[in-house]
Motif scaffolding. Structure first.
Motif, mmCIF file in Angstrom:
data_model
loop_
_atom_site.group_PDB
_atom_site.id
_atom_site.type_symbol
_atom_site.label_atom_id
_atom_site.label_comp_id
_atom_site.label_asym_id
_atom_site.label_seq_id
_atom_site.Cartn_x
_atom_site.Cartn_y
_atom_site.Cartn_z
ATOM 1 N N UNK A 1 0.857 -1.259 -0.137
ATOM 2 C CA UNK A 1 -0.072 -0.016 0.112
ATOM 3 C C UNK A 1 0.890 1.436 0.188
ATOM 4 N N UNK A 2 0.521 2.268 -0.803
ATOM 5 C CA UNK A 2 1.101 3.468 -0.549
ATOM 6 C C UNK A 2 0.978 4.218 0.435
ATOM 7 N N UNK A 3 1.882 4.838 1.091
ATOM 8 C CA UNK A 3 1.859 5.677 2.310
ATOM 9 C C UNK A 3 1.972 7.104 1.985
ATOM 10 N N UNK A 4 0.904 7.770 2.087
ATOM 11 C CA UNK A 4 0.814 9.148 1.621
ATOM 12 C C UNK A 4 1.220 10.102 2.728
ATOM 13 N N UNK A 5 1.574 11.228 2.216
ATOM 14 C CA UNK A 5 1.955 12.569 3.197
ATOM 15 C C UNK A 5 0.694 12.662 3.978
ATOM 16 N N UNK A 6 -0.357 12.779 3.668
ATOM 17 C CA UNK A 6 -1.449 13.021 4.270
ATOM 18 C C UNK A 6 -1.621 12.101 5.391
ATOM 19 N N UNK A 7 -1.483 10.939 5.325
ATOM 20 C CA UNK A 7 -1.460 9.704 6.345
ATOM 21 C C UNK A 7 -0.569 9.629 7.358
ATOM 22 N N UNK A 8 0.735 10.364 7.087
ATOM 23 C CA UNK A 8 1.934 10.620 7.759
ATOM 24 C C UNK A 8 1.373 11.816 8.741
ATOM 25 N N UNK A 9 0.852 12.783 7.998
ATOM 26 C CA UNK A 9 0.466 13.955 8.807
ATOM 27 C C UNK A 9 -0.729 13.721 9.794
ATOM 28 N N UNK A 14 -2.063 12.857 15.805
ATOM 29 C CA UNK A 14 -2.656 11.798 16.731
ATOM 30 C C UNK A 14 -1.517 11.453 17.806
ATOM 31 N N UNK A 15 -0.247 11.389 17.469
ATOM 32 C CA UNK A 15 0.621 10.864 18.332
ATOM 33 C C UNK A 15 1.722 11.758 18.939
ATOM 34 N N UNK A 16 2.080 12.411 17.877
ATOM 35 C CA UNK A 16 3.168 13.422 18.582
ATOM 36 C C UNK A 16 4.549 12.820 18.176
ATOM 37 N N UNK A 17 4.361 11.777 17.226
ATOM 38 C CA UNK A 17 5.536 11.032 16.851
ATOM 39 C C UNK A 17 6.302 11.866 15.599
ATOM 40 N N UNK A 18 7.715 11.314 15.526
ATOM 41 C CA UNK A 18 8.301 12.176 14.353
ATOM 42 C C UNK A 18 8.023 11.715 12.985
ATOM 43 N N UNK A 19 8.256 12.417 11.995
ATOM 44 C CA UNK A 19 8.007 12.099 10.693
ATOM 45 C C UNK A 19 8.383 10.746 10.310
ATOM 46 N N UNK A 20 9.568 10.441 10.368
ATOM 47 C CA UNK A 20 10.160 9.095 9.702
ATOM 48 C C UNK A 20 9.636 7.982 10.610
ATOM 49 N N UNK A 21 9.276 8.239 11.905
ATOM 50 C CA UNK A 21 8.670 6.922 12.479
ATOM 51 C C UNK A 21 7.431 6.954 12.447
ATOM 52 N N UNK A 22 6.589 7.911 12.134
ATOM 53 C CA UNK A 22 5.102 7.858 11.633
ATOM 54 C C UNK A 22 5.219 7.072 10.289
ATOM 55 N N UNK A 23 5.999 7.392 9.407
ATOM 56 C CA UNK A 23 6.052 6.764 7.893
ATOM 57 C C UNK A 23 6.488 5.247 8.139
ATOM 58 N N UNK A 24 7.455 4.973 9.179
ATOM 59 C CA UNK A 24 7.595 3.507 9.204
ATOM 60 C C UNK A 24 6.703 2.751 9.807
ATOM 61 N N UNK A 25 5.916 3.324 10.697
ATOM 62 C CA UNK A 25 4.781 2.701 11.229
ATOM 63 C C UNK A 25 3.744 2.275 10.685
ATOM 64 N N UNK A 26 3.368 3.373 9.479
ATOM 65 C CA UNK A 26 2.299 3.146 8.674
ATOM 66 C C UNK A 26 2.754 1.710 7.411
ATOM 67 N N UNK A 27 3.990 1.886 7.251
ATOM 68 C CA UNK A 27 4.505 1.086 6.567
ATOM 69 C C UNK A 27 4.531 -0.528 6.919
ATOM 70 N N UNK A 28 4.833 -0.304 8.404
ATOM 71 C CA UNK A 28 5.009 -1.808 9.025
ATOM 72 C C UNK A 28 3.482 -2.421 8.782
ATOM 73 N N UNK A 29 2.790 -1.465 9.062
ATOM 74 C CA UNK A 29 1.152 -2.190 9.354
ATOM 75 C C UNK A 29 0.332 -1.799 8.048
ATOM 76 N N UNK A 30 0.898 -1.651 7.030
ATOM 77 C CA UNK A 30 0.103 -1.397 5.774
ATOM 78 C C UNK A 30 -0.794 -0.497 5.573
ATOM 79 N N UNK A 31 -0.629 0.696 6.488
ATOM 80 C CA UNK A 31 -1.248 1.932 6.188
ATOM 81 C C UNK A 31 -2.642 1.994 7.350
ATOM 82 N N UNK A 32 -2.856 0.978 8.347
ATOM 83 C CA UNK A 32 -3.837 0.841 9.200
ATOM 84 C C UNK A 32 -3.364 1.816 10.204
#
Length: 302
Positions: A1-9, A14-32
């Motif tokens: 699944x493509x992880x979009x900038x909007x999803x990372x934002x 929601x979490x206050x996490x860093x940008x790259x951490x947020x991207x990695x989290x979404x990648x790990x769980x297929x965007x859920x």
């Protein structure tokens, strides 16, 4: 699944996490999104995100109480400017009064009489008159021996951005006095439920899964790992106990006297809290997505 900038934002908000951490989290769980929140918490990169953080609607919460019954109504507007309008505030006040007399659902209140017209007709006329869309979104009814109300960030008497109702058993004078303090506490702490017994089991299950994964991962990376039995019998139960103490009203430290829990404060006052409701404007309404900054777009390249 493509992880979009909007999803990372959204995940960052929601979490206050860093940008790259947020991207990695979404990648790990297929965007859920919910799973990404849990992934970040497991890694110690974010705190629990409450759905109330995802708000966009404006408007007011109106409260009304009489004879052991209280109601909180939410009427939304498109802008905060209209929420400050005296005409809109009068509408919220009148709908709350009708709801107190007739309401056990939004549908019932909308069909009820308000000065010779249905509440729904009155709202539609207000939309035409004020020139902005409005929505009678929520109604909460609470009953008990004594019901106390409180409004936080009051725009006018009996209405504001957060409305709280508390039901109590015990002497009415004591219930009203400390009930107001409990209502202010609830507005500030936003407990998930009255007690562990009334907490949604799925919330407990999800928290247990997060705390278990986090504890096991931390132990595995420790210089001196503890036996699994210690993790399962001591560490995880201790974290769940803390979670319940922080998120159930009766288990929370009383903001006015943090040396005792809310339950202890109630017992000391000779009353019992039997229920509560906390209603905030726009709660649970998804934010409108906006274009992300170039910084994030760059981070997502490749």
């Amino acid at each position: 699944m493509t992880i979009t900038a909007t999803m990372v934002k959204e995940l960052r908000e929601l979490t206050g996490a860093g940008m790259m951490d947020a991207k990695k989290a979404l990648t790990e769980v297929a965007g859920d999104m919910e799973a990404a929140i849990d992934w970040l918490r497991t890694k110690g990169l974010a705190k629990a995100a409450k759905k109330a953080d995802r708000v966009a609607a404006e408007g007011l919460i109106g409260v009304a109480v009489s004879n052991g019954k209280g109601v909180a109504v939410e009427i939304n507007s498109e802008t905060d400017f209209v929420a400050k309008n005296a005409d809109f505030q009068a509408l919220v006040r009148e709908v709350a009064k009708v709801a107190l007399e007739t309401g056990d659902s939004i549908e019932v209140v909308k069909a009820a009489d308000l000065n010779g017209k249905t509440v729904d007709q009155v709202i539609q006329e207000a939309i035409a008159r004020i020139g902005e869309n409005m929505n009678f979104r929520r109604l909460h009814v609470l009953e008990g021996s004594t019901v106390v109300s409180y409004v936080h960030n009051a725009a006018a008497d009996g209405m504001g951005k957060i409305g709280v109702l508390v039901a109590l058993n015990g002497p009415e004078d004591k219930a009203k006095e400390i009930g107001k303090q409990f209502a202010m506490h609830i507005a500030a702490t936003s407990p998930l439920s009255l007690s562990e017994a009334t907490l949604d089991p799925s919330v407990l299950e999800r928290e247990l899964a997060v705390q278990t994964a986090k504890a096991l991962e931390e132990n595995a990376s420790s210089a001196k790992p503890k036996p699994d039995a210690v993790i399962h019998n001591n560490i995880i139960p201790g974290r769940m106990k803390r979670f319940l103490a922080e998120n159930t009203l009766l288990g929370q430290a009383f903001v006015i006297n943090p040396d005792m829990t809310v339950e202890q404060a109630a017992k000391e006052a000779g009353v019992e809290i039997t229920g509560f409701a906390r209603v905030a404007v726009g709660e649970g309404v998804e934010k409108k997505q906006e274009d992300f900054a170039a910084e994030v777009a760059k981070a997502l390249q490749g």
